[in-house]
Design an enzyme around this catalytic site. Structure first.
Site, mmCIF file in Angstrom:
data_model
loop_
_atom_site.group_PDB
_atom_site.id
_atom_site.type_symbol
_atom_site.label_atom_id
_atom_site.label_comp_id
_atom_site.label_asym_id
_atom_site.label_seq_id
_atom_site.Cartn_x
_atom_site.Cartn_y
_atom_site.Cartn_z
ATOM 1 N N ASP A 161 5.504 46.581 73.023
ATOM 2 C CA ASP A 161 4.229 46.163 73.419
ATOM 3 C C ASP A 161 3.760 44.870 74.160
ATOM 4 O O ASP A 161 4.416 43.727 73.425
ATOM 5 C CB ASP A 161 2.795 46.588 73.350
ATOM 6 C CG ASP A 161 1.582 47.227 75.071
ATOM 7 O OD1 ASP A 161 2.483 46.289 75.411
ATOM 8 O OD2 ASP A 161 1.156 48.157 74.320
HETATM 9 C C1 BGC Z 1 0.179 47.650 77.637
HETATM 10 C C2 BGC Z 1 1.035 48.657 78.181
HETATM 11 C C3 BGC Z 1 2.513 48.239 79.289
HETATM 12 C C4 BGC Z 1 2.239 46.971 79.484
HETATM 13 C C5 BGC Z 1 2.658 45.587 80.719
HETATM 14 C C6 BGC Z 1 0.546 46.644 78.032
HETATM 15 O O1 BGC Z 1 -0.538 45.201 77.490
HETATM 16 O O2 BGC Z 1 -0.422 48.107 76.749
HETATM 17 O O3 BGC Z 1 0.732 50.088 78.464
HETATM 18 O O4 BGC Z 1 3.338 48.619 79.803
HETATM 19 O O5 BGC Z 1 1.151 45.733 79.022
HETATM 20 O O6 BGC Z 1 2.349 45.610 81.790
#
Ligand code: BGC
Length: 766
Positions: A287
């Protein structure tokens, strides 16, 4: 002859284009020739430098790309140097192709980019937030929504979506409950499967966040998680596993700790469970910046943590610059091997190969197609139909001898609330590519529905919150046109004035888009004070009030339940305004069912139906305040509205379940049949639910577990027998040693319209 050749070649091209078009229903990965892929990647990797390999493991957001001159932007330069394998959240064919062109034409080996995006509940055609989608209990609809999202995404240059999020979300204080399928592992698994299969008709899906992100303590986003492995396997893991079984191409690890070690670097989680036990062969991405955040979790520096993440089984580093920035050094110091880096690089290249990017790097993104499919009539129609299925009617009391809903298109209708005129909030949280200028506000939807039939009066009525700064902060996600912070007294007076002139008052209250979603935990799930004050003033007028409760989570509506005749939960979507009118004015009977238990008060959270038993139980709905029992001293036990609950415009009766046999062997199965009758006066859709309870086992088992369900539509007076097959799988669980077992003994088999209102029979497993 020349003409014939031209015709033939035109036909060939057409056939070629057609061949590239992905048929609905078929997984894009299913045609991959694995032997050819391996040979191709072996050859490619033999020509790659270490830096180029690490470049493939690097992922960044698109950032601001200089239109027409992508090489002038930092992202463009990295791509040209072969230091970026994937970008995300870049919008549109032009921009994605501009970056792709740099990868293909400027980087030494021309390896195409993998373009990703958070397409969470639709591209431009926005469906309800995922929690709302789960409330349809309609797997065909969920699959269809994912196909549509994938079709629009693919046409606009996106090859990979960071969806579905399948984290079990028991605590409604956690804002990301909006992105989940709610509290149930069985339903969550079905939703995971439908979404993965739908997306992968056209693009690659990414199941996230592996694992347990929804278990954040006190519902506070990014907080730590601690739980037993039995709970992981029985309650939290099933939807991720279902996504793997459905063939998901990628997995995103989660921010949180699992068993003391951040998921990002948890080898047991990623390698032992995901890859070895479940057989996942695809791409694992972290993530956002989570390798860097490991330092804040207290695990040392970026270099060390990048080693940990790689060795745990991570392939791609989102935004931490740990893999590109430090792994070469770690290799030279012997902390990782070339084989570790090659494994990760291979997984990235395999995803690109399977997506067909080496054959045609521009296959995602087609201006003509994008124009034809993006927010097209057919997709909007589907979204309107599916959105109408998601609304959950929580209360519909009689007014003048008849249920208040559906409303008649007559007289004067007041539409009041901060959600009435917002265009930017209507699609809900995490609408990366929303196009609000194309969506109708509620007022516009009502105007269209009532034209020439009834008078519509509108007012904002109140602010979302009393605090201006907080309101402006929560409106941040959709900064262009946030819901205005108005003079509270004047707004209330306007609302009261129009309500007085009206026959019925419809209130659009609750959450704006970004009051749920990432980073939006709430300590209080009741309607915020200004909204409650508005309802108090309006109900003092004695007019019938319908509350449309906009939400991305379970909220606490005890006061509203006590004072208002009709309440419906609404979960956003670009077609929300029209869909709402379809249901409110009776063209469609509501059919949504809750997938989260709605508490009476916030202090009951986390509240979920499939809890383990208490040694001092108190029945749901009772308020036995005697000491030394498992109840709160100040609120009745259990939810206000239970999991699985939702009304229609008709009524249904259920027989007790009948078993084809009262006993079964651990290898056999039995059928449970229930007769459901539409006892009302109009056609409606019912969700018939099957629950089980294991009476005595080697570990404590939940008081009730959903094991099957069926959506059926019955005409007034019509009856239908619904049969569920109970197999060993439905009665099995992970025991103390994490073996999946069916333990002989007695099981309650329960059927009914929701998790509380069930009838039961007994099954013995020999
Ligand atoms: C979130 C994810 C997301 C990623 C990319 C993160 O802050 O937890 O769910 O896919 O950002 O935008």
């Amino acid at each position: 002859m020349k003409r014939l050749l031209i015709i033939l070649s035109a036909l060939f091209c057409a056939a070629n284009i057609y061949a590239q078009k992905i048929e609905k229903g078929k997984d894009i990965f299913s045609d991959t020739d694995i032997t050819a892929m391996n040979a191709f990647i072996d050859n490619l990797m033999s020509r790659m430098t270490l830096e180029e390999k690490l470049g493939q493991l690097n992922q960044l957001p698109g950032g601001s790309i200089v239109t027409g001159a992508p090489l002038d932007s930092p992202t463009g330069r990295l791509i040209a140097e072969g230091k970026l394998g994937s970008v995300f959240n870049v919008k549109g064919v032009e921009e994605t192709h501009a970056l792709q062109k740099v990868a293909v034409e400027q980087s030494r080996l021309g390896i195409p980019l993998l373009v990703a995006m958070d397409v969470i509940h639709g591209y431009e055609t926005m469906f309800p937030v995922p929690l709302g989608m789960s409330c349809t209990w309609d797997m065909d609809a969920i699959y269809e929504s994912a196909c549509i999202a994938a079709e629009e995404s693919a046409a606009n240059g996106v090859a990979w979506t960071f969806s579905p999020m399948v984290d079990i979300a028991l605590d409604a204080r956690w804002g990301r409950q909006a992105e989940s399928a709610g509290e149930d592992p069985y339903l969550g698994s079905k939703v995971a499967e439908a979404m993965v299969k739908g997306y992968q008709t056209q693009i690659m899906a990414c199941v996230k966040h592996f694992a347990l992100y929804g278990g954040a303590e006190a519902g506070l986003d990014y907080q730590t998680v601690d739980m037993s492995r039995q709970r992981m396997f029985n309650q939290y893991f099933p939807p991720y596993k279902a996504a793997v079984e459905a063939g998901v191409g990628s997995v995103m690890s989660s921010f949180n700790i699992v068993d003391g070690i951040p998921a990002t670097a948890n080898r047991w989680l990623i390698t032992d469970v995901l890859r070895q036990q479940w057989g996942f062969k695809g791409l694992l991405v972290t993530d956002y910046a989570s390798i860097a955040e490991m330092n804040i979790h207290g695990l040392g520096e970026l270099q060390e943590n990048s080693v940990r993440a790689l060795l745990a089984g991570t392939d791609m580093d989102m935004c931490a610059n740990g893999f590109l920035g430090t792994l070469a050094q770690s290799l030279s110091e012997g902390k990782v091997t070339q084989a570790d880096i090659d494994r990760a690089c291979r997984h990235v290249l395999e995803a690109k190969y399977k997506l067909g990017l080496f054959k045609d790097p521009y296959r995602f993104g087609d201006k003509k197609k994008a124009k034809a499919v993006t927010y097209c009539e057919a997709n909007r129609k589907a979204a309107r139909r599916i959105t109408a299925e998601s609304f959950v009617l929580l209360k519909n009391d009689a007014y003048h001898g008849q249920s208040l809903l559906p409303l008649k298109k007559q007289g004067t209708i007041a539409l009041i609330g901060p959600l009435v005129d917002t265009r930017t909030d209507i699609s809900g949280t995490w609408s990366t590519v929303q196009a609000p200028e194309k969506y109708k506000t509620l007022r516009e939807g009502f105007q269209d529905a009532l034209k020439g039939k009834a008078t519509l009066l509108c007012a904002q009525g109140c602010n979302l919150l009393d605090n201006k700064k907080t309101q402006e902060t929560v409106a941040r996600g959709h900064g262009n046109e946030p819901i205005p912070f108005v003079d509270a007294d004047a707004a209330l007076q306007d609302a009261v004035a129009i309500a007085k002139q009206s026959d019925v008052v419809v209130c659009a209250l609750g959450e704006c888009a970004w009051m749920s979603g990432e980073g939006t935990s709430r300590s209080q799930l009741e309607l915020y004070a200004p909204q409650r004050r508005l309802l108090e003033a309006l109900s003092a007028l004695g007019k019938p009030i319908v509350l449309l409760n906009f939400a991305g989570r379970a909220t606490a509506l005890q006061w509203e339940d006590e004072h208002l005749p009709a309440i419906m939960n609404v979960w956003f979507g670009s077609e929300c305004a029209d869909a709402l009118c379809d249901v409110l004015f009776g063209e469609v009977s509501p059919s949504g069912r809750l997938t989260v238990s709605m508490p009476r008060v916030t202090g009951q959270e986390p509240l979920y139906y499939n809890r383990l038993p208490s040694g001092r139980p108190v029945a749901d709905g009772t308020s036995d305040y005697s000491v030394f029992t498992g109840n709160y001293i100040d609120v009745a036990q259990g939810p206000l509205y239970p999991f699985g609950y939702g009304l229609t415009y008709s009524t249904f009766s259920y027989s007790a379940p009948r078993l084809s046999a009262n006993e079964m062997t651990s290898k056999g199965s039995v059928e449970a049949t229930v007769t459901v009758t539409n006892t009302g006066s109009r056609e409606a859709t019912e969700v018939v639910q099957l629950y089980i309870h294991d009476r005595a086992a080697s570990i404590s088992r939940p008081v009730k577990e959903l094991k099957d369900f069926r959506r059926i539509t019955l005409k007034a007076g019509e009856s239908q027998e619904v049969t569920f097959r109970i197999t060993a799988d439905k009665l099995s669980f992970y025991n103390y040693d994490l073996q999946y077992v069916l333990e002989p003994g007695e099981f309650d088999i329960m059927t009914g319209p929701d998790s509380q209102n069930v009838q039961s029979t007994l099954l013995t497993v020999k």
